[in-house]
Design a protein around this motif. Structure first.
Motif, PDB file in Angstrom:
ATOM      1  N   HIS A 147       0.850  -1.201   0.000  1.00  0.00           N
ATOM      2  CA  HIS A 147       0.000   0.000   0.000  1.00  0.00           C
ATOM      3  C   HIS A 147       0.882   1.246   0.000  1.00  0.00           C
ATOM      4  CE1 HIS A 147      -3.058   2.926   1.192  1.00  0.00           C
ATOM      5  NE2 HIS A 147      -3.977   2.009   0.918  1.00  0.00           N
ATOM      6  N   TRP A 148       0.424   2.271  -0.714  1.00  0.00           N
ATOM      7  CA  TRP A 148       1.270   3.461  -0.861  1.00  0.00           C
ATOM      8  C   TRP A 148       1.483   4.192   0.457  1.00  0.00           C
ATOM      9  CZ3 TRP A 148      -0.302   8.362   0.370  1.00  0.00           C
ATOM     10  CH2 TRP A 148      -1.663   8.638   0.393  1.00  0.00           C
ATOM     11  N   ARG A 149       0.553   4.066   1.405  1.00  0.00           N
ATOM     12  CA  ARG A 149       0.757   4.749   2.684  1.00  0.00           C
ATOM     13  C   ARG A 149       1.894   4.097   3.485  1.00  0.00           C
ATOM     14  NH1 ARG A 149      -2.672   8.788   3.835  1.00  0.00           N
ATOM     15  NH2 ARG A 149      -4.679   8.869   2.766  1.00  0.00           N
ATOM     16  N   ILE A 150       2.045   2.795   3.349  1.00  0.00           N
ATOM     17  CA  ILE A 150       3.202   2.134   3.949  1.00  0.00           C
ATOM     18  C   ILE A 150       4.474   2.596   3.246  1.00  0.00           C
ATOM     19  CG2 ILE A 150       4.357  -0.093   4.302  1.00  0.00           C
ATOM     20  CD1 ILE A 150       1.596  -1.368   4.587  1.00  0.00           C
ATOM     21  N   ALA A 151       4.421   2.636   1.926  1.00  0.00           N
ATOM     22  CA  ALA A 151       5.595   3.053   1.152  1.00  0.00           C
ATOM     23  C   ALA A 151       5.982   4.494   1.472  1.00  0.00           C
ATOM     24  CB  ALA A 151       5.300   2.894  -0.343  1.00  0.00           C
ATOM     25  N   GLN A 152       4.997   5.357   1.671  1.00  0.00           N
ATOM     26  CA  GLN A 152       5.292   6.747   2.030  1.00  0.00           C
ATOM     27  C   GLN A 152       6.096   6.812   3.326  1.00  0.00           C
ATOM     28  OE1 GLN A 152       1.941   9.000   3.405  1.00  0.00           O
ATOM     29  NE2 GLN A 152       2.837  10.980   2.842  1.00  0.00           N
ATOM     30  N   ALA A 153       5.667   6.036   4.321  1.00  0.00           N
ATOM     31  CA  ALA A 153       6.390   6.016   5.594  1.00  0.00           C
ATOM     32  C   ALA A 153       7.781   5.406   5.425  1.00  0.00           C
ATOM     33  CB  ALA A 153       5.593   5.250   6.646  1.00  0.00           C
ATOM     34  N   GLU A 154       7.896   4.364   4.608  1.00  0.00           N
ATOM     35  CA  GLU A 154       9.205   3.759   4.372  1.00  0.00           C
ATOM     36  C   GLU A 154      10.149   4.734   3.680  1.00  0.00           C
ATOM     37  OE1 GLU A 154       8.227  -1.011   4.054  1.00  0.00           O
ATOM     38  OE2 GLU A 154       8.240   0.184   2.216  1.00  0.00           O
ATOM     39  N   SER A 155       9.617   5.532   2.769  1.00  0.00           N
ATOM     40  CA  SER A 155      10.430   6.537   2.090  1.00  0.00           C
ATOM     41  C   SER A 155      10.970   7.551   3.097  1.00  0.00           C
ATOM     42  CB  SER A 155       9.605   7.227   1.013  1.00  0.00           C
ATOM     43  OG  SER A 155      10.338   8.255   0.377  1.00  0.00           O
ATOM     44  N   LEU A 156      10.110   8.006   3.990  1.00  0.00           N
ATOM     45  CA  LEU A 156      10.556   8.952   5.012  1.00  0.00           C
ATOM     46  C   LEU A 156      11.550   8.302   5.966  1.00  0.00           C
ATOM     47  CD1 LEU A 156       7.163  10.710   5.703  1.00  0.00           C
ATOM     48  CD2 LEU A 156       9.265  11.869   5.007  1.00  0.00           C
ATOM     49  N   LEU A 157      11.337   7.032   6.284  1.00  0.00           N
ATOM     50  CA  LEU A 157      12.293   6.335   7.149  1.00  0.00           C
ATOM     51  C   LEU A 157      13.657   6.243   6.464  1.00  0.00           C
ATOM     52  CD1 LEU A 157      12.716   4.834   9.828  1.00  0.00           C
ATOM     53  CD2 LEU A 157      12.019   2.731   8.657  1.00  0.00           C
ATOM     54  N   GLY A 158      13.632   5.999   5.159  1.00  0.00           N
ATOM     55  CA  GLY A 158      14.888   5.988   4.414  1.00  0.00           C
ATOM     56  C   GLY A 158      15.597   7.323   4.473  1.00  0.00           C
ATOM     57  N   ALA A 159      14.826   8.410   4.410  1.00  0.00           N
ATOM     58  CA  ALA A 159      15.424   9.744   4.518  1.00  0.00           C
ATOM     59  C   ALA A 159      16.073   9.946   5.884  1.00  0.00           C
ATOM     60  CB  ALA A 159      14.367  10.812   4.270  1.00  0.00           C
ATOM     61  N   CYS A 160      15.438   9.402   6.925  1.00  0.00           N
ATOM     62  CA  CYS A 160      16.049   9.472   8.262  1.00  0.00           C
ATOM     63  C   CYS A 160      17.405   8.774   8.280  1.00  0.00           C
ATOM     64  CB  CYS A 160      15.135   8.820   9.298  1.00  0.00           C
ATOM     65  SG  CYS A 160      13.523   9.587   9.495  1.00  0.00           S
ATOM     66  N   ARG A 161      17.473   7.628   7.631  1.00  0.00           N
ATOM     67  CA  ARG A 161      18.732   6.868   7.602  1.00  0.00           C
ATOM     68  C   ARG A 161      19.799   7.623   6.810  1.00  0.00           C
ATOM     69  NH1 ARG A 161      16.462   1.540   8.564  1.00  0.00           N
ATOM     70  NH2 ARG A 161      15.283   1.927  10.478  1.00  0.00           N
ATOM     71  N   VAL A 162      19.405   8.274   5.725  1.00  0.00           N
ATOM     72  CA  VAL A 162      20.361   9.087   4.967  1.00  0.00           C
ATOM     73  C   VAL A 162      20.902  10.197   5.847  1.00  0.00           C
ATOM     74  CG1 VAL A 162      20.644  10.683   3.027  1.00  0.00           C
ATOM     75  CG2 VAL A 162      19.347   8.572   2.713  1.00  0.00           C
ATOM     76  N   GLY A 163      20.032  10.824   6.614  1.00  0.00           N
ATOM     77  CA  GLY A 163      20.452  11.905   7.502  1.00  0.00           C
ATOM     78  C   GLY A 163      21.422  11.464   8.567  1.00  0.00           C
ATOM     79  N   GLN A 164      21.454  10.155   8.835  1.00  0.00           N
ATOM     80  CA  GLN A 164      22.389   9.595   9.807  1.00  0.00           C
ATOM     81  C   GLN A 164      23.552   8.868   9.123  1.00  0.00           C
ATOM     82  OE1 GLN A 164      20.053   7.877  13.386  1.00  0.00           O
ATOM     83  NE2 GLN A 164      18.533   8.025  11.762  1.00  0.00           N
ATOM     84  N   LEU A 165      23.667   9.075   7.797  1.00  0.00           N
ATOM     85  CA  LEU A 165      24.741   8.481   6.975  1.00  0.00           C
ATOM     86  C   LEU A 165      24.689   6.955   6.969  1.00  0.00           C
ATOM     87  CD1 LEU A 165      27.725  10.833   7.960  1.00  0.00           C
ATOM     88  CD2 LEU A 165      25.898  11.202   6.285  1.00  0.00           C
ATOM     89  N   ARG A 166      23.497   6.398   7.127  1.00  0.00           N
ATOM     90  CA  ARG A 166      23.310   4.939   7.108  1.00  0.00           C
ATOM     91  C   ARG A 166      22.803   4.561   5.718  1.00  0.00           C
ATOM     92  NH1 ARG A 166      19.519   4.912  12.283  1.00  0.00           N
ATOM     93  NH2 ARG A 166      19.144   2.721  11.721  1.00  0.00           N
TER      94      ARG A 166
END
Length: 202
Positions: free
Chosen positions: A108-127
């Motif tokens: 579902h796209w709402r799950i994917a939306q949250a996963e995309s934002l979670l990925g951005a969090c990981r980028v911000g932590q250089l992960r």
């Protein structure tokens, strides 16, 4: 016009306060919408105040795992990503994702939306290695959705986060092909029929 949207929403908040009082989930809904308009306007300090108030009311008045709480967590987490506070953003987005995985079927796209934002969090932590599968998979899911609102804006955001991943990864580890990957994803972003940024995303 985000200024006009803010004015109208502040009026709606005032009316809802009179109708429902300060400790009602319907009032919290109007506060959350105002918070997200302020996020879009990049009035981050004011937006954070409103998000914290909306979330406080929702936690006190709605059952655990309510979709309204997940929505506020998603938008609040998005704000914290924009404020470059990835650790706090990750806490908010992970809770949102946990709720949405119980509410919606996989893909579902709402799950994917949250996963995309979670990925951005990981980028911000250089992960970067943790971020890549989250961002690429979620972007693929979102990109396959029909273009009804709010998906055009979510598609732009998901693609941009993949580009940001590879740009950051290339800066940290130059010469390993990440700049080329970023360029490939930019082509996909530029090919989107609508690249308008801004509207609040439900």
């Amino acid at each position: 016009d985000t200024d006009q949207a803010e004015r109208f929403q502040r009026e709606s908040v005032a009316i809802s306060r009179k109708l429902f009082g300060d400790e009602h989930p319907d009032f919290a809904f109007y506060v959350e919408v105002l918070a997200d308009i302020l996020r879009v306007k990049r009035d981050y300090a004011a937006s954070e105040v409103q998000f914290r108030e909306a979330l406080r009311i929702q936690r006190a008045t709605l059952p655990v795992g309510h979709p309204g709480i997940a929505l506020t967590l998603c938008h609040f987490g998005h704000l914290m990503v924009q404020k470059e506070q990835p650790a706090e953003a990750e806490t908010l987005i992970q809770e949102c994702l946990d709720i949405r995985r119980k509410l919606f079927l996989p893909g579902h796209w709402r799950i994917a939306q949250a996963e995309s934002l979670l990925g951005a969090c990981r980028v911000g932590q250089l992960r970067f290695e943790e971020a890549e599968p989250l961002l690429v998979r979620s972007c693929a899911i979102i990109s396959e959705q029909p273009d009804h609102n709010p998906l055009p804006q979510i598609k732009v955001e998901a693609l941009q986060r993949v580009i940001d991943l590879y740009d950051a990864w290339d800066a940290a580890e130059p010469g390993k092909g990440y700049a080329e990957k970023a360029a490939q994803w930019r082509v996909k972003l530029e090919a989107l029929p609508s690249r308008d940024a801004g509207a609040t995303v439900p």
